[in-house]
Design a protein around this motif. Sequence first.
Motif, PDB file in Angstrom:
ATOM      1  N   CYS A  54      11.763  -3.957  -4.683  1.00 23.02           N
ATOM      2  CA  CYS A  54      11.782  -5.356  -4.248  1.00 23.02           C
ATOM      3  C   CYS A  54      10.501  -5.685  -3.495  1.00 23.02           C
ATOM      4  O   CYS A  54      10.044  -4.879  -2.662  1.00 23.02           O
ATOM      5  CB  CYS A  54      13.010  -5.565  -3.354  1.00 23.02           C
ATOM      6  SG  CYS A  54      13.094  -7.188  -2.596  1.00 23.02           S
ATOM      7  N   ASP A  55       9.917  -6.822  -3.797  1.00 23.09           N
ATOM      8  CA  ASP A  55       8.763  -7.310  -3.034  1.00 23.09           C
ATOM      9  C   ASP A  55       8.741  -8.827  -3.163  1.00 23.09           C
ATOM     10  O   ASP A  55       9.085  -9.366  -4.221  1.00 23.09           O
ATOM     11  CB  ASP A  55       7.456  -6.708  -3.570  1.00 23.09           C
ATOM     12  CG  ASP A  55       6.330  -6.777  -2.528  1.00 23.09           C
ATOM     13  OD1 ASP A  55       5.881  -5.712  -2.066  1.00 23.09           O
ATOM     14  OD2 ASP A  55       5.910  -7.910  -2.176  1.00 23.09           O
ATOM     15  N   VAL A  56       8.350  -9.499  -2.085  1.00 20.63           N
ATOM     16  CA  VAL A  56       8.270 -10.962  -2.160  1.00 20.63           C
ATOM     17  C   VAL A  56       7.092 -11.393  -3.035  1.00 20.63           C
ATOM     18  O   VAL A  56       7.039 -12.531  -3.488  1.00 20.63           O
ATOM     19  CB  VAL A  56       8.139 -11.620  -0.764  1.00 20.63           C
ATOM     20  CG1 VAL A  56       9.451 -11.553  -0.008  1.00 20.63           C
ATOM     21  CG2 VAL A  56       7.013 -10.981   0.048  1.00 20.63           C
ATOM     22  N   HIS A  69       8.688   9.382   9.968  1.00 21.68           N
ATOM     23  CA  HIS A  69       7.642  10.061  10.741  1.00 21.68           C
ATOM     24  C   HIS A  69       7.102  11.177   9.847  1.00 21.68           C
ATOM     25  O   HIS A  69       7.396  12.361  10.037  1.00 21.68           O
ATOM     26  CB  HIS A  69       8.211  10.611  12.050  1.00 21.68           C
ATOM     27  CG  HIS A  69       8.702   9.551  12.996  1.00 21.68           C
ATOM     28  ND1 HIS A  69       9.406   9.821  14.146  1.00 21.68           N
ATOM     29  CD2 HIS A  69       8.569   8.202  12.965  1.00 21.68           C
ATOM     30  CE1 HIS A  69       9.695   8.685  14.778  1.00 21.68           C
ATOM     31  NE2 HIS A  69       9.195   7.695  14.072  1.00 21.68           N
ATOM     32  N   THR A  70       6.287  10.766   8.898  1.00 19.68           N
ATOM     33  CA  THR A  70       5.925  11.606   7.753  1.00 19.68           C
ATOM     34  C   THR A  70       5.310  12.949   8.146  1.00 19.68           C
ATOM     35  O   THR A  70       5.564  13.969   7.498  1.00 19.68           O
ATOM     36  CB  THR A  70       4.935  10.834   6.859  1.00 19.68           C
ATOM     37  OG1 THR A  70       5.456   9.525   6.650  1.00 19.68           O
ATOM     38  CG2 THR A  70       4.735  11.510   5.527  1.00 19.68           C
ATOM     39  N   PHE A  71       4.498  12.950   9.221  1.00 16.96           N
ATOM     40  CA  PHE A  71       3.772  14.188   9.527  1.00 16.96           C
ATOM     41  C   PHE A  71       4.690  15.329   9.949  1.00 16.96           C
ATOM     42  O   PHE A  71       4.324  16.494   9.836  1.00 16.96           O
ATOM     43  CB  PHE A  71       2.700  13.930  10.592  1.00 16.96           C
ATOM     44  CG  PHE A  71       1.442  13.404   9.968  1.00 16.96           C
ATOM     45  CD1 PHE A  71       0.429  14.267   9.563  1.00 16.96           C
ATOM     46  CD2 PHE A  71       1.290  12.056   9.720  1.00 16.96           C
ATOM     47  CE1 PHE A  71      -0.711  13.789   8.950  1.00 16.96           C
ATOM     48  CE2 PHE A  71       0.149  11.560   9.109  1.00 16.96           C
ATOM     49  CZ  PHE A  71      -0.859  12.426   8.725  1.00 16.96           C
ATOM     50  N   TYR A 102       0.836  -1.216   0.000  1.00 13.58           N
ATOM     51  CA  TYR A 102       0.000   0.000   0.000  1.00 13.58           C
ATOM     52  C   TYR A 102       0.867   1.262   0.000  1.00 13.58           C
ATOM     53  O   TYR A 102       0.665   2.183  -0.788  1.00 13.58           O
ATOM     54  CB  TYR A 102      -0.920  -0.047   1.229  1.00 13.58           C
ATOM     55  CG  TYR A 102      -1.501   1.279   1.618  1.00 13.58           C
ATOM     56  CD1 TYR A 102      -2.458   1.907   0.814  1.00 13.58           C
ATOM     57  CD2 TYR A 102      -1.094   1.931   2.787  1.00 13.58           C
ATOM     58  CE1 TYR A 102      -2.988   3.140   1.164  1.00 13.58           C
ATOM     59  CE2 TYR A 102      -1.622   3.155   3.144  1.00 13.58           C
ATOM     60  CZ  TYR A 102      -2.568   3.753   2.333  1.00 13.58           C
ATOM     61  OH  TYR A 102      -3.073   4.973   2.689  1.00 13.58           O
ATOM     62  N   TRP A 103       1.846   1.318   0.895  1.00 14.65           N
ATOM     63  CA  TRP A 103       2.604   2.567   1.094  1.00 14.65           C
ATOM     64  C   TRP A 103       3.839   2.662   0.197  1.00 14.65           C
ATOM     65  O   TRP A 103       4.208   3.753  -0.247  1.00 14.65           O
ATOM     66  CB  TRP A 103       3.001   2.695   2.568  1.00 14.65           C
ATOM     67  CG  TRP A 103       3.513   4.049   2.950  1.00 14.65           C
ATOM     68  CD1 TRP A 103       4.761   4.359   3.407  1.00 14.65           C
ATOM     69  CD2 TRP A 103       2.797   5.289   2.906  1.00 14.65           C
ATOM     70  NE1 TRP A 103       4.867   5.701   3.648  1.00 14.65           N
ATOM     71  CE2 TRP A 103       3.671   6.304   3.342  1.00 14.65           C
ATOM     72  CE3 TRP A 103       1.499   5.652   2.511  1.00 14.65           C
ATOM     73  CZ2 TRP A 103       3.293   7.647   3.419  1.00 14.65           C
ATOM     74  CZ3 TRP A 103       1.122   6.997   2.579  1.00 14.65           C
ATOM     75  CH2 TRP A 103       2.018   7.969   3.032  1.00 14.65           C
ATOM     76  N   GLY A 104       4.497   1.505  -0.046  1.00 15.22           N
ATOM     77  CA  GLY A 104       5.720   1.511  -0.851  1.00 15.22           C
ATOM     78  C   GLY A 104       5.586   2.262  -2.180  1.00 15.22           C
ATOM     79  O   GLY A 104       6.477   3.038  -2.551  1.00 15.22           O
ATOM     80  N   GLU A 110      10.234   2.901   7.317  1.00 19.15           N
ATOM     81  CA  GLU A 110       8.900   3.424   7.587  1.00 19.15           C
ATOM     82  C   GLU A 110       8.587   3.338   9.082  1.00 19.15           C
ATOM     83  O   GLU A 110       9.200   2.581   9.816  1.00 19.15           O
ATOM     84  CB  GLU A 110       7.856   2.668   6.760  1.00 19.15           C
ATOM     85  CG  GLU A 110       7.393   3.450   5.568  1.00 19.15           C
ATOM     86  CD  GLU A 110       7.108   4.915   5.896  1.00 19.15           C
ATOM     87  OE1 GLU A 110       6.579   5.196   6.989  1.00 19.15           O
ATOM     88  OE2 GLU A 110       7.428   5.786   5.086  1.00 19.15           O
ATOM     89  N   LYS A 111       7.606   4.098   9.505  1.00 15.42           N
ATOM     90  CA  LYS A 111       7.218   4.076  10.929  1.00 15.42           C
ATOM     91  C   LYS A 111       6.382   2.841  11.231  1.00 15.42           C
ATOM     92  O   LYS A 111       5.702   2.376  10.320  1.00 15.42           O
ATOM     93  CB  LYS A 111       6.458   5.350  11.319  1.00 15.42           C
ATOM     94  CG  LYS A 111       5.136   5.582  10.530  1.00 15.42           C
ATOM     95  CD  LYS A 111       3.976   4.766  11.040  1.00 15.42           C
ATOM     96  CE  LYS A 111       2.842   4.642  10.087  1.00 15.42           C
ATOM     97  NZ  LYS A 111       1.905   3.576  10.394  1.00 15.42           N
ATOM     98  N   PRO A 112       6.348   2.315  12.456  1.00 19.11           N
ATOM     99  CA  PRO A 112       7.331   2.572  13.504  1.00 19.11           C
ATOM    100  C   PRO A 112       8.634   1.860  13.156  1.00 19.11           C
ATOM    101  O   PRO A 112       8.634   0.868  12.419  1.00 19.11           O
ATOM    102  CB  PRO A 112       6.666   1.974  14.739  1.00 19.11           C
ATOM    103  CG  PRO A 112       5.754   0.917  14.229  1.00 19.11           C
ATOM    104  CD  PRO A 112       5.320   1.338  12.864  1.00 19.11           C
TER     105      PRO A 112
END
Length: 360
Positions: A35-37, A124-126, A14-16, A96-98
């Motif tokens: 890269c992704d499995v 910590h995108t915000f 979703y985020w990548g 990415e967080k956390p």
Amino acid sequence: MKEPILVGVVGCGYWGPNLVRNFKGLPNCHLRAMCDVSEARLKHMSSLYSDVEGMTDFDHMLNGVGLDAVVVAAPVKHHYSLAKASLLSGKHTLIEKPMASSSAQCEELIEIAERNGVVLMVGHTFLYSAPVRKIVEIVQAGDIGEIRYINSRRLNLGLFQKDINVAWDLAPHDISIILQVLGEFPRVVNCQGNAHVTPGIEDVTNISLTFGHKRFATIQSSWLEPRKIREMTIVGTRRMIVYDDLETNEKIRIYDVRVDRPAHYDTFADFHYSYHYGDIYIPYIKQEEPLRAECQHFLDCIEKGARPLTGGNEGLELVKILEAASASLKGHGAPVTLSRSPGRPGLESRSIRPNSLALT
Ligand SMILES: NC(=O)c1ccc[n+]([C@@H]2O[C@H](COP(=O)([O-])OP(=O)(O)OC[C@H]3O[C@@H](n4cnc5c(N)ncnc54)[C@H](O)[C@@H]3O)[C@@H](O)[C@H]2O)c1
């Protein structure tokens, strides 16, 4: 001309893809690998970015394509192992967080990054968003007086996670903002919650953080709400700020309202609260994608050898609070006291960090 920084992203769920899109669009870098499995995710990503090499083997991404930097956007349970391998192979690493699943893992990652002299940053995108930067600026200028408390709500239906509860999923955003605004590490954490849908994984939690000088913050996180809500209220002695991240243009409203108690009164009849109702001010905020600013900051830190605004220590701070929240959850909301972290500056009490990063 400077050589572009060669970047690879691991985790394209979703985020990548948002990280891929941003690194693809930044001038001082070249996105070389994804890269992704999951073959299916890679096929989809390759249809969008045919010039970026896709691979299922993370070792190959680390050692076979000559990267300078790796971005970890896989599920949280994999952050530690992927980031550790990346740091050990001498790559600058954005997680990415956390940051990881435990503070011990975070401490190890910080140590490896320091030993290898590479940048370690946490998403910590915000803290890279214009409204939050504006709020920090307003608070630092003293415009709202002393902060009395902060209340934050991040609610919606889903997305249910399988490896972490809603506090670990959503509250990192609120916690990172609250620590930045208050410039302080909490002394006590309480957390209550319940797992209504997936046994053992809380989908609704309430965290409260107690700081020095009687200041506190409450954070409500939920995957079980009909409406999406992203709202934070910061109550100061002189003014109050309401930050609604779902507003398109008017994300911050500063209310010139306050209530005072009379310092002295002789009889109960003399006692009156003094309510002040003033104007509501909506500061202009330039629209920009926070993730783009975050990605740019990572590249800038690599180029300049600088310490990121949200580095390993900030990632560790946040995970310590989440761990305390989990311990409190187990104890049905019992208070968990956070101890000083020896040798790690900035963990117990820190002054507000300067808000002077050159974010583009
Ligand atoms: N900063 C933000 O605002 C923000 C927003 C959403 C998610 N996130 C974070 O991004 C990360 C990913 O979340 P998501 O919602 O995209 O998860 P997701 O489950 O949708 O995607 C994860 C992807 O990683 C892949 N993957 C799993 N293990 C892997 C491995 N060992 N090697 C390579 N690929 C692997 C999966 O196949 C999947 O495609 C999490 O850490 C999450 O907390 C951050």
